[in-house]
Design an enzyme around this catalytic site. Structure first.
Site, PDB file in Angstrom:
ATOM      1  N   ASP A  13       0.589   7.294  -3.472  1.00 15.31           N
ATOM      2  CA  ASP A  13      -0.381   8.172  -2.808  1.00 15.31           C
ATOM      3  C   ASP A  13      -1.130   9.069  -3.787  1.00 15.31           C
ATOM      4  O   ASP A  13      -1.494  10.198  -3.458  1.00 15.31           O
ATOM      5  CB  ASP A  13       0.312   9.036  -1.729  1.00 15.31           C
ATOM      6  CG  ASP A  13       1.125   8.206  -0.780  1.00 15.31           C
ATOM      7  OD1 ASP A  13       0.605   7.180  -0.331  1.00 15.31           O
ATOM      8  OD2 ASP A  13       2.291   8.564  -0.501  1.00 15.31           O
ATOM      9  N   LYS A  16      -5.072   6.066  -5.521  1.00 15.66           N
ATOM     10  CA  LYS A  16      -5.422   4.838  -6.257  1.00 15.66           C
ATOM     11  C   LYS A  16      -6.564   4.082  -5.588  1.00 15.66           C
ATOM     12  O   LYS A  16      -7.368   3.466  -6.268  1.00 15.66           O
ATOM     13  CB  LYS A  16      -4.207   3.898  -6.351  1.00 15.66           C
ATOM     14  CG  LYS A  16      -3.109   4.414  -7.252  1.00 15.66           C
ATOM     15  CD  LYS A  16      -1.992   3.407  -7.383  1.00 15.66           C
ATOM     16  CE  LYS A  16      -1.238   3.171  -6.095  1.00 15.66           C
ATOM     17  NZ  LYS A  16      -0.525   4.351  -5.555  1.00 15.66           N
ATOM     18  N   ALA A  39       1.924  -0.263   1.689  1.00 22.36           N
ATOM     19  CA  ALA A  39       0.917   0.506   0.957  1.00 22.36           C
ATOM     20  C   ALA A  39      -0.220   0.902   1.889  1.00 22.36           C
ATOM     21  O   ALA A  39      -0.436   0.272   2.920  1.00 22.36           O
ATOM     22  CB  ALA A  39       0.363  -0.346  -0.179  1.00 22.36           C
ATOM     23  N   GLY A  40      -0.933   1.930   1.508  1.00 22.90           N
ATOM     24  CA  GLY A  40      -2.107   2.335   2.269  1.00 22.90           C
ATOM     25  C   GLY A  40      -3.123   2.906   1.310  1.00 22.90           C
ATOM     26  O   GLY A  40      -2.948   4.001   0.802  1.00 22.90           O
ATOM     27  N   HIS A  41      -4.141   2.132   1.003  1.00 17.63           N
ATOM     28  CA  HIS A  41      -5.169   2.595   0.071  1.00 17.63           C
ATOM     29  C   HIS A  41      -6.401   3.039   0.846  1.00 17.63           C
ATOM     30  O   HIS A  41      -7.015   2.243   1.557  1.00 17.63           O
ATOM     31  CB  HIS A  41      -5.527   1.495  -0.931  1.00 17.63           C
ATOM     32  CG  HIS A  41      -4.430   1.235  -1.919  1.00 17.63           C
ATOM     33  ND1 HIS A  41      -4.402   0.164  -2.763  1.00 17.63           N
ATOM     34  CD2 HIS A  41      -3.311   1.943  -2.200  1.00 17.63           C
ATOM     35  CE1 HIS A  41      -3.322   0.223  -3.522  1.00 17.63           C
ATOM     36  NE2 HIS A  41      -2.638   1.291  -3.184  1.00 17.63           N
ATOM     37  N   GLN A 224       2.052   1.681  -4.396  1.00 20.11           N
ATOM     38  CA  GLN A 224       3.128   2.672  -4.599  1.00 20.11           C
ATOM     39  C   GLN A 224       2.985   3.338  -5.979  1.00 20.11           C
ATOM     40  O   GLN A 224       1.876   3.445  -6.467  1.00 20.11           O
ATOM     41  CB  GLN A 224       4.515   2.046  -4.415  1.00 20.11           C
ATOM     42  CG  GLN A 224       4.843   1.670  -2.976  1.00 20.11           C
ATOM     43  CD  GLN A 224       4.383   0.288  -2.576  1.00 20.11           C
ATOM     44  OE1 GLN A 224       4.505  -0.651  -3.332  1.00 20.11           O
ATOM     45  NE2 GLN A 224       3.847   0.147  -1.389  1.00 20.11           N
TER      46      GLN A 224
END
Ligand code: IMP
Length: 426
Positions: A13, A16, A39-41, A224
């Site tokens: 977090d 990125k 993940a969460g971009h 991550q």
């Protein structure tokens, strides 16, 4: 621009998504190499906010090729949903998205086991995203996993799913007293997904190495962060893959000598989601303030992130284990209102001073951070467009970080939009 790996240098977090989006503009291929839809971009383009979980965030650039490498674990439902959502916003992936035939598949029994294992751990739980990531990687390493190539073949899939379900249903009933999964239902549902996914699948190692031979520029998109890496993180409070730069090679089938540079993304403070040690965690009042200002809520689970002071010990460890050449500092603006700022330079535990990251979780859990304090800048930085325009104390804070890490800061971000980023200069 050479082939670059972008990695999170803390607990994920770090922002990125935005950094990858900027570097993607100068790349030809953008490749995910580990993790899954845990993940969460987040990428903000004008008024639109995109949150990508599985597909590389480079997909938002219309003419780029995106690859999901062999090191990623793929939940086909989540993948197809993401493709659908992108399509609804006018972003089409056909001909631009390639999926490794060797990536492993996440099944509902992985989600189920993820949740049950967490519940069973009670106070020692990891705080996983419950997306089935750990159980899927466990199957991969145990050599019983089902890969995309297996999913695409009716007979192989039948055989492997049967064997897996026999084992998983046994575990579910005998250990957890939980319901079983029906073979027929799962087989039908997942073979249906296979038919939709087939068009994207190939040997992505060949694809990428051929591209490198043709001098295409590859961007390896880490998910991550280093402290969540299964080998180098705060084990066992980690994810189950190699989020560090080494994973970019094993997770794509591209030799390490083809990766020219490693860029580490560092948040100007520290956050982590889930359980586990966090030496510089803020007291409640400051936690609330920074969480609110930094919108520190998980992009995947919505969980509030834990926030704390910048920790040089963990980032220095991260610089070393990743081989970070250059740093991007994000979310500097979140610290705009503070009177003074602290940076942790060492830990003290049982009368001993730890200047290096300790592998012993006991030390991390119980240490006292040793801080150095710096004056705040008390000025809104969100409209600043150059390093020269930053307040003196903000420049000083960045200089201290650069010096402590002995690594060059190349970019600074002061907001979520593309325009709120500038280079540090010489
Ligand atoms: P898992 O990856 O779902 O197994 O979760 C393991 C740990 O990694 C938990 O502490 C999660 O909160 C954390 N984690 C997994 N993915 C991310 C991410 O993208 N950002 C931050 N933390 C993550």
């Amino acid at each position: 621009m050479p082939n670059i790996a972008i990695v999170g240098a803390q607990w994920g977090d770090e922002g990125k998504g935005k950094v990858i989006d900027i570097f993607a503009a100068k790349s030809d291929y953008i490749v995910r190499y580990q993790g899954g839809n845990n993940a969460g971009h987040t990428v903000v383009i004008g008024k639109d906010e995109f949150i990508l979980h599985l597909i590389p965030s480079g997909i938002l650039h219309k003419n780029k090729i995106c690859v999901i490498g062999n090191g990623v674990v793929i939940d086909p439902r989540a993948l197809l949903e993401e493709i659908k959502v992108l399509g609804s916003k006018g972003i089409y992936v056909k001909g631009r998205l390639f999926i490794s035939d060797s990536a492993h598949v996440i099944f509902p029994y992985h989600w189920k086991l993820d949740g049950l294992k967490e519940e069973a751990k009670k106070k020692k739980k990891i705080g996983t995203t419950k997306k089935g990531i750990g159980p899927c990687y466990a199957d991969k390493v145990a050599r019983s996993g089902i890969r995309i190539i297996d999913l695409l073949d009716k007979e192989t899939f039948r055989e492997k799913l049967k064997a897996n379900l026999e084992e998983k249903n046994n575990i579910l009933t005998k250990i957890y007293n939980a319901d079983v999964f029906s073979f027929d239902e799962l087989y039908k549902e997942y073979f249906g997904y296979a038919e939709n996914i087939r068009q994207y699948v190939c040997d992505t190692s060949i694809l990428l190495n051929d591209a490198i031979k043709c001098r295409k520029r590859i961007l390896f998109e880490g998910a991550q962060g280093a402290l969540l890496d299964v080998d180098h993180g705060t084990y066992p409070f980690v994810t189950s893959s190699n989020a560090t730069a080494g994973g970019a090679s094993t997770g794509t089938g591209v030799g390490p000598n083809k990766i020219d540079k490693v860029v580490g993304v560092v948040k100007a403070y520290t956050t982590r989601v889930g359980e586990g040690p966090f030496p510089t965690e803020f007291p409640d009042d400051l936690m609330e303030k920074i969480r609110k200002k930094g919108r520190e809520f998980g992009a995947t689970t919505g969980r509030p992130r834990r926030c704390g002071w910048f920790d040089k010990v963990i980032v220095e460890h991260s610089v070393r284990v990743n081989g970070i050449d250059e740093i991007v500092v994000t979310k500097l603006d979140v610290l705009d209102d503070l009177d003074s700022l602290k940076i942790c330079v060492a830990y003290r535990y049982n009368g001993k001073l730890y200047k290096n990251f300790p592998s012993d979780i006991k030390v991390l859990d119980n240490c006292q951070p040793v801080y150095e304090e710096f004056p705040g800048w008390k000025k809104d930085t969100t409209a600043i467009t150059s390093y020269a325009g930053l307040p003196k104390n903000a420049k000083n804070y960045l200089k201290v970080i650069q010096k402590l890490l002995n690594t060059k800061i190349v970019l600074i971000s002061v907001g979520s939009e593309r325009r709120q980023t500038f280079s540090k200069g010489a």
